[in-house]
Design an enzyme around this catalytic site. Structure first.
Site, PDB file in Angstrom:
ATOM      1  N   ALA A   1      31.005  40.005  33.772  1.00 46.07           N
ATOM      2  CA  ALA A   1      30.235  39.126  34.657  1.00 46.07           C
ATOM      3  C   ALA A   1      31.152  38.358  35.611  1.00 46.07           C
ATOM      4  CB  ALA A   1      29.393  38.154  33.825  1.00 46.07           C
ATOM      5  N   GLU A   2      32.224  37.796  35.098  1.00 46.07           N
ATOM      6  CA  GLU A   2      33.124  37.047  35.981  1.00 46.07           C
ATOM      7  C   GLU A   2      33.806  37.973  36.977  1.00 46.07           C
ATOM      8  OE1 GLU A   2      36.441  33.569  36.256  1.00 46.07           O
ATOM      9  OE2 GLU A   2      35.507  33.970  34.328  1.00 46.07           O
ATOM     10  N   SER A   3      34.137  39.159  36.562  1.00 50.57           N
ATOM     11  CA  SER A   3      34.771  40.115  37.471  1.00 50.57           C
ATOM     12  C   SER A   3      33.842  40.492  38.616  1.00 50.57           C
ATOM     13  CB  SER A   3      35.189  41.377  36.711  1.00 50.57           C
ATOM     14  OG  SER A   3      36.180  41.078  35.751  1.00 50.57           O
TER      15      SER A   3
END
Length: 141
Positions: free
Chosen positions: A62-64
């Protein structure tokens, strides 16, 4: 010269070499005016000890995808993007196949961005809901 969608995706995935995204086999597969989609295989490399997708791997996906979405929409010659906060609510477990993360903008400001990231499985079941805040900072400072 305008790059084709395939060229943009190839360039984006090439930028992931020697990063956590490569380690987790995260691949960017689609984008549009206000979204970006990536996929990650679910296998023993991303399992927690009882053989299901680790929430930390989901958060890393998700952060990527969210950070990359912010990165695409800023002037990277003048600014760099950093994640400043992520939340993840895990709803369903996954043992195999792929998970897909679609990041869409809730707020696209000059300095801060807020993204909604929905993680789904191969059957389009909702696996996790994440929110990511990013910040764009000038490179000159």
């Amino acid at each position: 010269m305008q790059l084709s969608k395939a060229d943009v995706l190839a360039k984006a995935n090439k930028a992931c070499k020697n990063t956590l995204m490569e380690t987790l086999n995260i691949e960017i597969i689609d984008f549009g005016d206000d979204f970006l989609v990536a996929k990650m295989p679910v296998n023993s490399r991303v399992y927690q000890p009882d053989g299901v997708l680790h929430g930390g791997a989901t958060a890393a996906l998700a952060e990527s995808v969210g950070s990359f979405a912010s990165h695409i929409f800023v002037d990277t010659e003048a600014f760099f993007v950093r994640g400043i906060e992520i939340t993840a609510n895990h709803i369903k477990s996954v043992k195999e196949g792929f998970v897909y993360a679609k990041a869409t903008f809730l707020h696209k400001g000059r300095t801060t961005q807020l993204l909604d990231i929905r993680v789904t499985d191969d059957q389009d079941n909702l696996i996790s809901i994440c929110k990511l805040s990013t910040i764009s900072l000038p490179k000159n400072k």
